[in-house]
Design an enzyme around this catalytic site. Structure first.
Site, mmCIF file in Angstrom:
data_model
loop_
_atom_site.group_PDB
_atom_site.id
_atom_site.type_symbol
_atom_site.label_atom_id
_atom_site.label_comp_id
_atom_site.label_asym_id
_atom_site.label_seq_id
_atom_site.Cartn_x
_atom_site.Cartn_y
_atom_site.Cartn_z
ATOM 1 N N CYS A 116 0.842 -1.211 0.000
ATOM 2 C CA CYS A 116 0.000 0.000 0.000
ATOM 3 C C CYS A 116 0.874 1.257 0.000
ATOM 4 O O CYS A 116 1.608 1.517 0.959
ATOM 5 C CB CYS A 116 -0.920 -0.036 1.222
ATOM 6 S SG CYS A 116 -1.552 1.558 1.737
ATOM 7 N N CYS A 176 0.273 3.715 2.780
ATOM 8 C CA CYS A 176 0.828 3.246 4.051
ATOM 9 C C CYS A 176 2.285 3.689 4.204
ATOM 10 O O CYS A 176 2.705 4.111 5.284
ATOM 11 C CB CYS A 176 0.745 1.730 4.136
ATOM 12 S SG CYS A 176 -0.950 1.085 4.033
#
Length: 787
Positions: free
Chosen positions: A689, A692
């Site tokens: 991600c 993230c």
């Protein structure tokens, strides 16, 4: 051609000389447009060529594809404001990173049916981001705007209705259209999530109803207000009429059906003439005494100031609303003529008086000028200001002293003797909006006579060097104005038009537009942030209250070479003339804020600290070094990542710091988190991600701000799926707060979700939870004591 025009053309040629030097092909010439072309001009020119020269229409021509790629590339470059800026400054030499731009194009049917839906409709204002900032954002005018996409079938279904509405409401409400394929950033800023999106400004009300003409018109008209006086016999006998404004009276008799204005038309006319003329109506069948006294010879009569009801009147010869307005404007007085002597006196008065009214003056050339009737609305729209006009042909020296080379021109003369040029659409609405927004702002137009004092003044001076033909410049200018009003008296704000003051711009080292420089006691600081108000304010604050430490030789020895082993330092070795160094400067200041209290951020100017830089073996600029903790000042790590933005630099720096965030697994999540008496904040993430990874250093910074009060942890949901499922994790990253269990009983897996990933929101959320926990504990202690 007079001397003034020759000078102006010469300056324009010089400004665009770099393009002729660098460019192998003139994109403007290829599209058949001027260098001052608007985005609408560019789209219209490209569409015309696309329909004529598309390979789908030239199937037998082997050169059709190659020729159309050239045309498409020219369009793709010029329609993008940043690429156009590069091209105007450096020619195709500046487009090396965008070499493949324009190789792909659409079918002929796309350009015929889906490209620039409203570009050919004069009543619809196709808005670019610049137009939106200047004419819509902050304006008092009512706008009805259609945000659309050329790929949207519903948008095409609406187009005929939107065109009809624009014709019916022309002059009543400003009708706009925004192509969100071209202006996706602006549409995103406005929160547009689907097409077509119809929105009223300045209320920002989004229309959700049926897209039928009459319903849409009624909806739009509900946002405008106007006063229509309906005369009856009794009122006409007893009323005393206000004659400070002209009067327009609409008459209707039974025999006039179809030959007089209906109530809706009269109301629209009142909106179009709002604050300019008092509009009234008479039903001659219901109130015959009024009509018998006024003796109308036409369905509409116009009375000048102090003439109603018994003075001379003028018959209006049309029932077309737009033509009625034109006839009335022709009967109104022109702007008052300002003489050379008067201009000097009003400038002196503005300079000396703290309560003088600012002046807007329209500079024109009587020998080569058509009267713009729309400008006669200005005095009624600007009742708190003075409005006049100045004939440059009668006093050419005055206009040349003000550096007016192109007419018409509009200048706002402000208190303190400063003035500012207007560069937007030359309509009364837009001009009036400019005056209302900027009459008392500190921004001023600068000329060579202001230099070099503005560069060396003890008070900092931020200057925007620009060209009015440069779209990014026109994006920045309204944001620059907004910033000037918020910074108050800390800094002087000025602009320099480099198409007029080319030599001054060259002497100041300006080679692209816009270039914004803050001069702080002769030190130059280049602005390289986003062209937004807050970015400019942040830049100024960074200069006035620096967080980056400037090192000389002695400080370098003390703070770096003999650094404390627990400290971490990041140092930027730079040259002020180095373009990558200039681009890094703003990011470096942002980095220093990110790392406040965590690491020290410093810089070394190698033009001043030559010996220091040579001793350190610095041979290229910028050179970024990190001196890690637990090492002496002789050990450093070089930054070799190509991305020099603050987030990338922060990610890099955190690699050399001991983490305050604990990596968790399924076992210690249950034992360390859910049964801990101390609160936890958990970052549920996935290694694939991107968000993230971007959030990780932010989370690390937040963890450091709480130290011992709260534990911070993270868990990899790819490796520990069962934990994330039980915690109801559906997106990454997701933050959860676990308030702690004072009796060691296991807390619920879902915890409390922190709904926003903004740093301040997270910190406030955790602090509120801590405060509530403290209050609960105090309450429990008090309750136990009572028992």
């Amino acid at each position: 051609m007079n001397t003034t025009h020759v000078i102006y053309l010469f300056i324009i040629c010089l400004i665009y000389l770099p393009t002729l030097i660098y460019s192998g092909e003139d994109f403007y010439q290829l599209l058949g447009i001027e260098k001052s072309a608007t985005q609408r001009d560019i789209r219209r020119a490209f569409k015309r060529l696309a329909l004529e020269k598309h390979p789908d229409k030239r199937t037998g021509d082997p050169n059709a594809h190659t020729e159309f790629v050239r045309i498409n590339r020219a369009y793709e470059i010029l329609r993008d404001d940043e690429l156009r800026k590069k091209y105007d400054t450096y020619g195709e030499e500046g487009l090396k990173d965008d070499f493949n731009r324009g190789n792909q194009y659409q079918s002929w049917n796309f350009y015929q049916h889906s490209f620039g839906i409203y570009d050919e409709d004069p009543e619809i204002i196709t808005l670019s981001r610049t137009d939106f900032l200047q004419s819509v954002d902050g304006s008092q005018d009512v706008w009805f705007i259609n945000f659309y996409s050329a790929q949207c079938s519903h948008c095409h279904d609406l187009a005929p209705v939107w065109r009809e509405i624009s014709k019916i409401l022309e002059g009543v409400i400003r009708i706009g259209a925004v192509n969100c394929q071209d202006e996706w950033m602006m549409c995103n800023e406005q929160g547009i999530q689907g097409y077509p999106a119809l929105r009223i400004y300045p209320k920002r009300d989004t229309y959700q109803g049926p897209r039928e003409k009459e319903i849409l018109i009624r909806y739009a008209m509900s946002f405008v207000k106007a006063n229509v006086v309906k005369f009856d016999d009794r009122m006409f006998r007893t009323e005393k009429f206000d004659n400070k404004k002209p009067w327009l009276v609409s008459f209707c008799r039974e025999v006039d059906e179809g030959n007089c204005l209906d109530d809706d038309q009269v109301y629209k006319l009142a909106v179009m003439l709002n604050n300019l003329v008092q509009v009234s109506s008479v039903n001659c069948h219901a109130d015959p005494d009024v009509c018998s006294q006024l003796k109308p010879q036409s369905p509409i009569l116009f009375y000048k100031v102090d003439k109603f009801p018994w003075g001379d009147s003028y018959s209006i010869t049309t029932l077309n609303l737009k033509e009625i307005v034109t006839q009335i404007l022709s009967l109104l007085p022109d702007l008052s003529l300002v003489t050379e002597d008067h201009l000097q006196k009003l400038q002196n008065h503005l300079k000396e008086s703290s309560d003088a009214k600012p002046w807007l003056i329209h500079f024109f050339d009587q020998t080569n000028s058509e009267k713009d009737l729309d400008l006669r609305k200005l005095p009624s729209m600007l009742t708190d200001y003075n409005v006049g006009r100045f004939d440059c042909s009668s006093s050419p020296n005055v206009c040349s002293d003000l550096y007016i080379f192109k007419k018409p021109a509009f200048i706002l003369f402000k208190r303190s003797g400063h003035h500012e040029f207007y560069y937007g659409r030359q309509t009364s609405n837009d001009i009036a909006g400019f005056v209302r927004d900027n009459a008392f702002s500190p921004l001023r137009t600068l000329t060579p006579s202001d230099f070099p004092s503005v560069k060396t003044d003890s008070k900092p001076f931020i200057i925007d060097f620009f060209s009015p033909f440069c779209p990014p410049c026109m994006h920045l200018l309204p944001e620059f104005r907004k910033a000037s009003k918020r910074v108050n008296d800390q800094v002087n704000f000025g602009t320099v038009d480099c198409t007029v003051h080319q030599q001054l711009c060259q002497q100041s080292g300006i080679n692209s537009y816009p270039t914004t420089i803050m001069y702080n006691q002769s030190t130059q600081h280049y602005f390289h942030g986003q062209h937004q108000e807050q970015s400019i304010i942040n830049f100024i604050d960074d200069i006035l209250h620096p967080t980056v430490i400037t090192l000389d030789n002695d400080l370098y020895i003390k703070l770096i070479e003999n650094k404390n082993l627990t400290d971490m330092w990041l140092v930027d070795f730079f040259m002020p003339w180095c373009h990558p160094c200039q681009q890094l400067s703003g990011e470096w200041r942002t980095l220093s804020k990110f790392l406040k209290g965590i690491a020290n951020v410093a810089q070394v100017d190698c033009t001043i600290q030559t010996e220091l830089c040579q001793r350190q073996g610095v041979q290229s600029y910028p050179t970024i070094r990190l001196y890690p903790p637990n090492m002496d000042g002789k050990n450093f790590v070089l930054y070799n990542n190509g991305w020099r933005d603050a987030n990338s630099l922060r990610n890099w720096a955190f690699q050399y710091l001991p983490s305050k965030v604990i990596e968790l697994d399924e076992k210690n999540f249950s034992t360390n988190v859910l049964r801990d008496s101390k609160p936890w904040v958990i970052d549920f993430y996935a290694p694939w991600c991107g968000h993230c990874h971007q959030f990780s250093p932010i989370f690390e910074s937040i963890a450091r701000s709480f130290e011992e009060k709260v534990n911070f942890g993270k868990i990899n949901c790819d490796s520990h799926q069962s934990v994330c499922q039980r915690a109801s994790i559906r997106a990454y990253p997701t933050l959860k707060y676990y308030k702690g269990s004072p009796d060691s009983k296991r807390q619920d897996f879902p915890g409390s979700e922190i709904a926003n990933l903004d740093t301040n929101f997270i910190i406030n959320f955790v602090n509120i939870q801590l405060q509530q926990n403290q209050q609960q504990q105090t309450s429990n202690v008090h309750h136990t004591t009572e028992l």
